[in-house]
Design an enzyme around this catalytic site. Structure first.
Site, PDB file in Angstrom:
ATOM      1  CG  LEU A  17      13.511  -6.345   5.515  1.00 37.85           C
ATOM      2  CD1 LEU A  17      14.292  -7.495   4.891  1.00 37.85           C
ATOM      3  CD2 LEU A  17      14.352  -5.683   6.602  1.00 37.85           C
ATOM      4  N   GLY A  20       9.009  -2.646  -1.426  1.00 33.91           N
ATOM      5  CA  GLY A  20       8.306  -1.726  -2.323  1.00 33.91           C
ATOM      6  C   GLY A  20       9.183  -0.541  -2.711  1.00 33.91           C
ATOM      7  CB  ILE A  21      11.398   1.686  -0.715  1.00 34.06           C
ATOM      8  CG1 ILE A  21      10.239   2.084   0.216  1.00 34.06           C
ATOM      9  CG2 ILE A  21      12.312   2.873  -0.984  1.00 34.06           C
ATOM     10  CD1 ILE A  21       9.310   3.133  -0.328  1.00 34.06           C
ATOM     11  CE1 TYR A  56      -5.182   0.944  15.325  1.00 33.71           C
ATOM     12  CE2 TYR A  56      -7.488   0.550  14.746  1.00 33.71           C
ATOM     13  CZ  TYR A  56      -6.522   1.279  15.439  1.00 33.71           C
ATOM     14  OH  TYR A  56      -6.894   2.327  16.223  1.00 33.71           O
ATOM     15  CE  LYS A 191      26.255 -18.430  11.000  1.00 31.46           C
ATOM     16  NZ  LYS A 191      27.504 -18.989  10.506  1.00 31.46           N
ATOM     17  CB  CYS A 383     -13.089  11.280   1.420  1.00 27.76           C
ATOM     18  SG  CYS A 383     -14.294  10.158   0.700  1.00 27.76           S
ATOM     19  CG  MET A 386     -16.199  17.607   0.996  1.00 26.83           C
ATOM     20  SD  MET A 386     -17.705  16.619   0.718  1.00 26.83           S
ATOM     21  CE  MET A 386     -18.370  17.418  -0.716  1.00 26.83           C
ATOM     22  CG  HIS A 509      -9.633   9.763  -1.462  1.00 22.82           C
ATOM     23  ND1 HIS A 509      -9.273   9.624  -0.146  1.00 22.82           N
ATOM     24  CD2 HIS A 509     -10.879   9.250  -1.557  1.00 22.82           C
ATOM     25  CE1 HIS A 509     -10.257   9.045   0.528  1.00 22.82           C
ATOM     26  NE2 HIS A 509     -11.245   8.807  -0.301  1.00 22.82           N
ATOM     27  CD  GLU A 511      -6.012  11.101  -0.373  1.00 20.85           C
ATOM     28  OE1 GLU A 511      -6.522  12.122  -0.865  1.00 20.85           O
ATOM     29  OE2 GLU A 511      -6.655  10.276   0.305  1.00 20.85           O
TER      30      GLU A 511
HETATM   31  N1  GLN Z   1     -17.253   6.993   5.089  1.00 21.03           N
HETATM   32  C1  GLN Z   1     -17.487   7.945   4.049  1.00 21.03           C
HETATM   33  C2  GLN Z   1     -18.231   7.330   2.875  1.00 21.03           C
HETATM   34  O1  GLN Z   1     -18.220   6.132   2.702  1.00 21.03           O
HETATM   35  C3  GLN Z   1     -16.190   8.573   3.596  1.00 21.03           C
HETATM   36  C4  GLN Z   1     -15.217   7.609   3.014  1.00 21.03           C
HETATM   37  C5  GLN Z   1     -13.814   8.148   2.926  1.00 21.03           C
HETATM   38  O2  GLN Z   1     -13.453   9.094   3.623  1.00 21.03           O
HETATM   39  N2  GLN Z   1     -12.992   7.558   2.101  1.00 21.03           N
HETATM   40  O3  GLN Z   1     -18.829   8.053   2.109  1.00 21.03           O
END
Ligand code: GLN
Length: 539
Positions: A17, A20-21, A56, A191, A383, A386, A509, A511
């Site tokens: 629902l 968190g938001i 998943y 309800k 990651c 890269m 990362h 992000e």
């Molecule tokens: N599988 C890669 C590693 O463990 C990159 C992990 C990732 O993309 N977060 O270095």
């Protein structure tokens, strides 16, 4: 403020629902009144943390600065509040039990029988209260995962019940439910909400406020009816109707007086409005952004957008600040090959190759990168993305045909991405990667340096494998430059190909650090270049 106030957010009827938001939105409104706020999430599963869960099961795994692998809701907390969370902000049943069992083994319980009540509930309470006290927060918002009525949430609700008594006027409970619309009857139904509140009451918790999640706007009559049947004050029943972006939710809640009602009940001043200027400016920019920019994300789990939550949010923030509307297409990497790559990615203004683990779909990532590089499309590898940039470059440009990461092929002759020494003997999978925030020094003049505007940065990591420095010289001579380094270990954290317009990969990362008020500089720079690509295409 003298005492920390504790707010609990529970959910009923169905999951997903958006607790968190709601928690983040309330946190935002309180923060915008000058209060120091944090949000904590309790997850009722037995895993010690979500780090070992695949996407998943649980969507993206968010990483905190102190290296905790956390629930993706912590990403929302950080993006909304522009704060950094830690290990203390996300606790699972597994961790609660682990702590209690550790104490039992140490003999801390002095021969007593260790039980769910009081030992597990005490440990839950300790984790709630210590967060407020340690960092002197004015407000600690605790989101209780799961749905009221679930067996596994019960100890958390019992802890909340006890805290209500202990904390007295410093406690406030919000319950989020769902009001379905039954098309055949042409009516919304309250309800399930009534039942869910009854369930909560039977556990000894009377909510102070209800938030009704609904796809259709509810009229005052319905809200009043729910208030009457659920023992909740009139006016303290809010509705959360679907909106075009989650970032509208704080404003929608403010309009209904969510923060005022809460402050009044907690005997705090509420005469002034929260300062939401920067937030509203962001929303306005979003509305004004009419020109599109097309980004194609290549990842293993493209059918599962939650797997890349922080990346998609960072992209949308960066697009808005670049006055663009994000058009995002996700592609499953195992479906990309040399025959279809041009058709799939040809119209991209920018390409992101996502993080990930394991062999599946890896060849599709190489195809995507080769195409992006040869056609000079702005490309951002994160990651594993890269690492794939390095492998693809070694294969195509250095002609090291079997170049690979030892994650994919332990027998590869050219292990351009390899396991770190300290990772070689690790057998435990949980919390054993290189995790959390690390320093990185950027080379002056590099694309990364220009984006951040400084040489010293910190970003978060989550990986086991690393750029193999033995190949640095060869790669650099062939045009792939290493432009970011860890100052202590000399590990390569950023690579770029300067002869291309924007081709950059980060071992970290970025992000995780992008927020609504403070978008990440690399995403901003990438998006600016993607917007230029779009303009060039239109010419
Ligand atoms: N599988 C890669 C590693 O463990 C990159 C992990 C990732 O993309 N977060 O270095």
């Amino acid at each position: 403020m003298a005492d920390t106030k504790y707010i609990f957010v529970t959910g009923g009827v169905v999951s997903s629902l958006g607790k968190g938001i709601i928690a983040s939105s309330l946190g935002k409104l309180l923060q915008a009144r000058g209060y120091k706020v944090t949000i904590q999430k309790f997850d009722p599963y037995i895993n010690v943390d979500p780090g070992t869960l695949n996407p998943y099961e649980h969507g993206e795994c968010f990483v905190t600065v102190d290296g905790h692998e956390a629930d993706l809701d912590l990403g929302h907390y950080e993006r909304f509040l522009n704060i950094q969370t830690t290990k203390e902000n996300n606790i699972t049943t597994g961790r609660i039990y682990q702590n209690v069992i550790l104490k039992e083994r140490r003999g801390d319980y002095l021969g007593k029988t260790v039980q769910v009540i009081p030992h597990i509930t005490d440990e839950i309470k300790r984790n709630i209260k210590s967060l407020g006290v340690k960092s002197k927060f004015d407000f600690v918002i605790s989101e209780i995962g799961g749905t009221v009525g679930d067996i596994e949430s019960t100890p958390y609700l019992e802890a909340v019940r006890q805290l209500r008594w202990e904390l007295g006027k410093n406690c406030f409970c919000i319950h989020l439910t769902y009001v379905p619309y039954i098309a055949a009857a042409g009516e919304v139904k309250t309800k399930p909400t009534q039942h869910s509140v009854k369930e909560l009451q039977s556990l000894g918790i009377q909510p102070d406020m209800l938030v009704l999640r609904t796809e259709r706007k509810l009229n005052k009559e319905i809200l009043d009816k729910v208030a009457l049947f659920c023992n909740v004050e009139h006016g303290a029943v809010m509705q959360s109707v679907d909106v075009t972006t989650i970032y509208e939710v704080p404003i929608m809640m403010q309009r209904q007086g969510m923060d005022e009602i809460l402050l009044r009940k907690l005997n705090l001043p509420y005469d002034e409005d929260p300062n939401m200027e920067a937030w509203n400016a962001f929303l306005q920019k979003r509305k004004d952004a009419k020109k599109a920019v097309n980004i194609k994300l290549v990842g293993k789990y493209a059918e599962l957008p939650d797997a890349y939550k922080s990346i998609t949010e960072s992209l949308s923030q960066a697009a808005i600040y670049n006055n663009r509307k994000l058009e995002l297409d996700l592609y499953q990497s195992d479906k990309i090959n040399s025959d279809n790559v041009a058709e799939l990615l040809g119209k991209a203004d920018g390409i992101i190759v996502a993080p990930g683990f394991g062999q599946r779909g890896i060849e599709g990532k190489f195809e995507a990168l080769k195409y992006a590089r040869e056609n000079d499309i702005p490309t951002f590898g994160i990651c594993l993305g890269m690492q794939c940039m390095v492998i693809e470059y070694a294969r195509s440009v250095l002609h090291l045909e079997d170049a690979n990461s030892t994650e994919m092929d332990t027998m590869a002759v050219h292990k351009v991405i390899d396991l770190m020494e300290e990772q070689k003997n690790i057998t435990n999978m949980g919390a054993s990667m290189r995790l959390g925030s690390y320093d990185c020094n950027l080379k002056k003049g590099s694309l990364a340096f220009k984006a951040y505007g400084k040489t010293k940065i910190k970003e978060r990591h989550r990986h086991r494998y690393e750029f193999n420095n033995q190949y640095k010289e060869q790669l650099e001579a062939a045009g792939m430059k290493c432009t970011g380094f860890n100052p202590d270990s000399d590990l390569v954290e950023v690579i770029e190909v300067p002869e291309l317009r924007w081709y950059l990969g980060t071992q970290f990362h970025p992000e995780y650090s992008s927020t609504v008020i403070s978008p990440n500089p690399l995403f901003m720079s990438f998006m600016a270049e993607a917007a230029i690509t779009k303009e060039l295409r239109n010419k």
